[in-house]
Design an enzyme around this catalytic site. Structure first.
Site, mmCIF file in Angstrom:
data_model
loop_
_atom_site.group_PDB
_atom_site.id
_atom_site.type_symbol
_atom_site.label_atom_id
_atom_site.label_comp_id
_atom_site.label_asym_id
_atom_site.label_seq_id
_atom_site.Cartn_x
_atom_site.Cartn_y
_atom_site.Cartn_z
ATOM 1 N N ARG A 78 0.866 -1.181 0.000
ATOM 2 C CA ARG A 78 0.000 0.000 0.000
ATOM 3 C C ARG A 78 0.902 1.229 0.000
ATOM 4 N NH1 ARG A 78 2.325 1.777 3.751
ATOM 5 N NH2 ARG A 78 0.765 3.386 3.903
ATOM 6 N N ASP B 87 -1.862 10.758 -1.996
ATOM 7 C CA ASP B 87 -2.181 9.743 -3.003
ATOM 8 C C ASP B 87 -2.470 10.362 -4.361
ATOM 9 O OD1 ASP B 87 -2.775 8.303 -0.373
ATOM 10 O OD2 ASP B 87 -2.792 6.734 -1.898
ATOM 11 N N ASN C 103 -5.275 12.534 0.678
ATOM 12 C CA ASN C 103 -4.428 11.643 1.483
ATOM 13 C C ASN C 103 -5.314 10.904 2.484
ATOM 14 O OD1 ASN C 103 -1.770 10.636 2.137
ATOM 15 N ND2 ASN C 103 -1.916 11.741 4.058
ATOM 16 N N LYS C 104 -4.703 10.048 3.272
ATOM 17 C CA LYS C 104 -5.428 9.209 4.228
ATOM 18 C C LYS C 104 -6.448 9.999 5.045
ATOM 19 C CE LYS C 104 -5.180 5.720 4.500
ATOM 20 N NZ LYS C 104 -6.169 4.919 3.718
HETATM 21 O O1 MRU Z 1 -4.475 3.306 2.345
HETATM 22 P P1 MRU Z 1 -2.991 3.475 2.258
HETATM 23 O O2 MRU Z 1 -2.258 2.869 3.404
HETATM 24 O O3 MRU Z 1 -2.467 3.002 0.915
HETATM 25 O O4 MRU Z 1 -2.789 5.035 2.328
HETATM 26 C C1 MRU Z 1 -1.493 5.549 2.267
HETATM 27 C C2 MRU Z 1 -1.448 7.032 2.390
HETATM 28 O O5 MRU Z 1 -2.446 7.679 2.610
HETATM 29 C C3 MRU Z 1 -0.117 7.687 2.166
HETATM 30 O O6 MRU Z 1 -0.017 8.854 2.918
HETATM 31 C C4 MRU Z 1 0.036 8.036 0.678
HETATM 32 O O7 MRU Z 1 -0.190 6.905 -0.113
HETATM 33 C C5 MRU Z 1 1.350 8.595 0.370
HETATM 34 S S1 MRU Z 1 2.593 7.361 0.417
HETATM 35 C C6 MRU Z 1 4.092 8.042 0.168
#
Ligand code: MRU
Length: 358
Positions: A53, A242, A252-253
């Site tokens: 991920r 993302d 982002n998350k």
């Molecule tokens: O759901 P995930 O764990 O894939 O989410 C990851 C994130 O939100 C990260 O902050 C994002 O992908 C940037 S990674 C350098």
């Protein structure tokens, strides 16, 4: 990055066995398991269930997914269908489509007997490029940490959300790369790690990798950042993204937006670190970003180690309760102090991004 002193990347091609190796992130931090991806379906599944991920690593895995598809069946229709399935495996991180498109473009017009070699070289190139970009993000972001340290002359407290670390990329991380570089330079840093419910990527992954690199860090519940900022205990925030729009808005998350609001209210600089593979030049309105909605079991159940060192999942909610599990939110550019990229730091705006990326 190092795990128990040994250098690892998050994904690599095993030449001897002709498979792709990943670290199964669903088992971290309790078990360190290296897994083989042998088919494109394995790659798609690894992305879906989040064995891998983080936007850049999803991109790298998708690139290797195309390689695996060619190894299975050197047939253009199958490769094309596989590329579409890969793009569908998670919706928000643009790196996925970016990597698949780049692979398919590279393969167009290539002879059948050359396809595998060209694809493998390109997947490796995508990963190498990500390592270089993340390293540069670190060197650029380091300057901000150095500035704060020069003024404060004391430990720099950095808050981060989710895992935009080594485990989310091929190496270094985006948000963590400036932190690793500062630590290597001897600047005292301490990281507030948002737990990041529901999947706890902060607690399970960010804290884990910071521990391995011996960087002081403290896990906090997701709602704690606000009071820490009010108390002056956060010098800066750095998060990943993302999908970054050309307007400077960043997806982002889930929970990133609330942290940015708290940072604004408390005059805490809020930086977003990203490689250019995360920029979506096509969308202007953040409402057009597809926001992933995941299974509510991620909310209603938690996983951990039992007394026999076995990973167990338990329910924490009433069975009858409804839940909703949006995986990402968008932080508008006006709350972002700056974007830290491989080419330098810029304002989160069209003008800012254009200065760096012609
Ligand atoms: O759901 P995930 O764990 O894939 O989410 C990851 C994130 O939100 C990260 O902050 C994002 O992908 C940037 S990674 C350098």
């Amino acid at each position: 990055m190092k795990i128990e002193g040994k250098e690892y990347r998050t994904i690599w091609f095993d030449e001897q066995n002709q498979t792709v190796k990943i670290i199964d992130q669903t088992k971290l931090p309790h078990k360190f398991i290296i897994k083989d991806l042998k088919t494109v379906k394995d790659a798609i599944n690894a992305i879906k269930v989040m064995e891998v991920r983080g936007a850049p690593l999803i991109g790298g895995t998708a690139a290797y997914g195309i390689v695996l598809a060619i190894m299975e069946k050197n047939d253009l229709n199958f490769i094309k269908k596989s590329s579409e399935d890969l793009i569908q495996s998670r919706p928000t991180a643009i790196n996925l489509k970016w990597a698949v498109d780049r692979m398919m473009e590279k393969l167009s017009g290539v002879n059948n007997n050359e396809l595998l070699k060209v694809a493998l070289d390109e997947a490796k190139a995508i990963c190498e490029e990500d390592v270089k970009f993340c390293e540069n993000i670190g060197l650029n972001g380091l300057k901000i940490i150095e500035e704060i340290y020069k003024k404060k002359k004391d430990k720099v407290n950095i808050l981060t959300h989710c895992n935009a670390g080594w485990l989310a990329t091929i190496n270094w991380g985006t948000a963590t790369s400036p932190i690793y570089h500062a630590h290597k330079k001897g600047i005292p840093v301490h990281v507030w790690v948002d737990e990041t419910r529901p999947r706890n990527q902060g607690a399970n992954l960010t804290s884990y990798e910071l521990n391995e690199e011996k960087i002081p860090n403290t896990i906090i519940a997701d709602n704690t950042g606000g009071i820490l900022m009010q108390r002056g205990e956060v010098d800066m925030c750095i998060v990943g993204t993302d999908r970054t729009l050309s307007t400077g808005d960043v997806a982002n998350k889930i929970g990133t937006y609330l942290k940015a609001l708290a940072a604004k209210d408390n005059n805490v600089p809020f930086y977003v670190a990203l490689p250019s593979s995360t920029i979506d030049w096509k969308i202007d309105d953040f409402k057009d970003i597809p926001i992933e909605e995941r299974n509510t079991e991620e909310l209603s159940h938690v996983e951990g180690l039992d007394e026999n060192n076995e990973i167990k999942k338990v329910r924490i909610y009433p069975k009858k309760s409804k839940a909703m599990n949006l995986a990402f939110d968008v932080t508008p550019a006006k709350y972002v102090t700056g974007l830290i990229t491989e080419k330098g730091i810029c304002e989160a705006s069209k003008e800012g991004l254009k200065k760096l990326f012609k």
